[in-house]
Design an enzyme around this catalytic site. Structure first.
Site, short mmCIF file in Angstrom:
data_model
loop_
_atom_site.label_atom_id
_atom_site.label_comp_id
_atom_site.label_asym_id
_atom_site.label_seq_id
_atom_site.Cartn_x
_atom_site.Cartn_y
_atom_site.Cartn_z
N TYR A 145 64.76 -30.06 173.83
CA TYR A 145 64.23 -30.69 172.62
C TYR A 145 65.01 -30.18 171.43
O TYR A 145 65.26 -28.98 171.30
CB TYR A 145 62.75 -30.33 172.46
CG TYR A 145 62.10 -30.89 171.20
CD1 TYR A 145 61.88 -32.26 171.07
CD2 TYR A 145 61.71 -30.05 170.17
CE1 TYR A 145 61.28 -32.78 169.93
CE2 TYR A 145 61.11 -30.57 169.02
CZ TYR A 145 60.90 -31.93 168.91
OH TYR A 145 60.30 -32.43 167.77
N ASP A 240 71.50 -24.87 170.14
CA ASP A 240 70.29 -25.05 169.35
C ASP A 240 69.44 -23.80 169.55
O ASP A 240 68.75 -23.65 170.55
CB ASP A 240 69.56 -26.32 169.77
CG ASP A 240 68.29 -26.54 168.95
OD1 ASP A 240 67.96 -25.67 168.11
OD2 ASP A 240 67.63 -27.58 169.15
N LYS A 268 62.39 -21.98 162.77
CA LYS A 268 61.28 -21.13 163.19
C LYS A 268 61.33 -19.72 162.57
O LYS A 268 61.00 -19.58 161.40
CB LYS A 268 61.19 -21.12 164.71
CG LYS A 268 60.96 -22.56 165.22
CD LYS A 268 60.45 -22.71 166.62
CE LYS A 268 59.96 -24.14 166.84
NZ LYS A 268 60.75 -24.98 167.70
C1 LIG Z 1 61.16 -26.47 167.33
C2 LIG Z 1 62.51 -26.88 167.74
C3 LIG Z 1 63.26 -27.81 167.01
C4 LIG Z 1 62.69 -28.58 165.85
O1 LIG Z 1 62.38 -27.79 164.77
P1 LIG Z 1 61.34 -28.35 163.68
O2 LIG Z 1 61.32 -27.29 162.65
O3 LIG Z 1 60.05 -28.56 164.40
O4 LIG Z 1 61.90 -29.64 163.17
C5 LIG Z 1 64.57 -28.04 167.38
N1 LIG Z 1 65.11 -27.41 168.43
C6 LIG Z 1 64.42 -26.51 169.17
C7 LIG Z 1 65.10 -25.82 170.30
C8 LIG Z 1 63.10 -26.24 168.86
O5 LIG Z 1 62.41 -25.39 169.63
#
Ligand SMILES: *Cc1c(COP(=O)(O)O)cnc(C)c1O
Length: 432
Positions: A145, A240, A268
């Site tokens: 994701y 990511d 985060k």
């Molecule tokens: C949470 C998450 C996102 C998205 O971040 P948001 O601040 O919710 O837009 C993207 N990549 C990873 C791996 C994530 O865990």
């Protein structure tokens, strides 16, 4: 039974005016049944809902609360910044300090741009990779994701590794065609995609440790293999690390596994609980970003002074503690060994995956190494386990396919309660 009258009333009201009653889908508890709990406050390891129930928090706002809730250093930094106004839309000293701090912690980042969420970070990173390489296509891995940008909401078409189909209405076919999908932990599948799309792939983006299909570690050599493939083919390798950044080590998964990305996306933890994201990496690539380069990306509230104050306080704390990550991992190791002991006592053979302070209990006996094996989990059983755990005062992620996030606020008492709750919950399931 939990008293959740006030939560239920709020949920009723919310559903009239907010789609599904929530501002982010997983919060609605649809994957586990039952109704969501509305939270009122939190401190340290504990969440308190609107009905006054207390829970050990195993999500920690999906990661940011790595130090536990309402950490004093972070709270005070915000309080100190507050009187000087909330936003200027002009550069500030704090943004410079923040950039320097991030770069000192994550070795592959030479320049960095602040944004407001993880989604913004990943969307910007692939636009940049496309602008830099002059190529259109990206490779994304099944089950990873990367936020809700159009290019990432693509699942694998059945057997057709070369043609994705949109996962959500509203994502155009054209967008889907530019996102190629391969299974996680399968280097050969990516080699094949690359050879079928020679010279057309701008970027390969992945979670270096997957957390959004439950916790899945990269197999030995996998990240290294991706690194050399990308080097050979001129593909921008994007890690990511929105979830893993500042969690698995100061320098994230790339430090832990010894593989450097070309671009890294962060979120985060980086905001200490405030809405912050960032993307950064190789200087030659980052210099393509506007205004030093042609790839446009902007943000009215980017680098917001209050958000930077919170993020700086969080990152400086993590940076300055000696052995922070060893201690955090030790807490997670203990939780996982307790859970293994409980499974053994009950004669259960479910799979537990763990990397540092991320872990998942999968309701399957198979090894979980990718999306297909994750999907062998019994999600109905997970839902019942989740509700039993809530009853026992433990707030897990409301989906089988979310990792759990260990915080440094968990002490001996919480660890014992967690073990007892797991035992009782799994035993109750087994009896049913
Ligand atoms: C949470 C998450 C996102 C998205 O971040 P948001 O601040 O919710 O837009 C993207 N990549 C990873 C791996 C994530 O865990």
């Amino acid at each position: 039974m939990l008293n959740q009258n006030r939560s239920n009333q709020l949920f009723e009201r919310a559903q009239n005016f907010i789609p599904g009653g929530v501002n982010s889908p997983v919060r609605a508890f649809r994957a586990v049944g039952g109704k969501p709990l509305f939270m009122q406050k939190a401190k340290g390891a504990y969440l308190y809902d609107e009905d006054g129930n207390r829970y050990i928090d195993m999500i920690n706002s999906w990661g940011p609360m790595i130090l536990g809730h309402a950490h004093e250093g972070v709270q005070q930094a915000i309080a100190r910044a507050l009187p000087d106004s909330l936003s200027f839309g002009a550069p500030t000293a704090r943004e410079v300090e923040m950039a320097e701090l991030i770069i000192s912690m994550v070795p592959s980042i030479e320049k960095v741009r602040m944004v407001n969420s993880g989604t913004e970070a990943t969307m910007s990173a692939i636009r940049l990779a496309r602008g830099f390489t002059g190529r259109d296509k990206i490779i994304k891995l099944e089950g990873c994701y990367h936020g809700h940008g159009d290019s990432f909401l693509i699942a694998a078409g059945s057997g057709a590794l070369t043609m994705g189909t949109p996962d959500s209405p509203g994502v155009t076919r054209g967008t889907a065609l530019d996102t190629l999908i391969a299974p996680y932990n399968n280097l050969q599948a990516i080699e094949q995609l690359v050879s079928e799309n020679k010279g057309a792939i701008a970027a390969l983006i992945l979670e270096p440790v997957a957390g959004n299909m439950g916790c899945i570690a990269p197999q030995p050599g996998y990240l290294q293999g991706l690194r050399s493939l990308c080097d050979r083919e001129g593909i921008v390798l994007i890690f990511d690390e929105v979830m893993t950044g500042f969690r698995l080590a100061k320098g994230g998964a790339q430090e832990r596994f010894g593989v450097q990305a070309d671009l890294t996306t962060l979120g985060k933890i980086i905001g200490g609980g405030m809405p912050v994201g960032a993307y950064g990496g190789r200087r030659d690539i980052m210099d393509f970003v506007s205004p030093s380069g042609p790839v446009y990306q902007a943000g009215t509230l980017s680098g917001n002074p209050i958000a930077m104050a919170a993020g700086m306080a969080m990152l400086s704390y993590l940076n300055e503690q000696t052995d922070f990550y060893q201690q955090l991992d030790a807490i997670a190791n203990r939780i996982v060994s307790d859970l293994k002991e409980v499974l053994q006592q009950l004669g259960l053979r479910y799979t537990i995956n763990q990397v540092g302070s991320m872990y998942s209990l999968f309701f399957t006996e198979q090894n979980v190494i990718d999306y297909d094996t994750a999907k062998t989990s019994d999600t109905e059983r997970f839902g019942r386990y989740f509700r039993h755990m809530l009853e026992q005062g433990v707030y897990l992620a409301p989906s089988q396919y979310e990792t759990l996030f260990v915080s440094a606020a968990l002490g001996e008492q919480e660890l014992q309660q967690l073990k007892t709750a797991s035992y009782e919950s799994l035993k109750a399931l087994n009896r049913a």
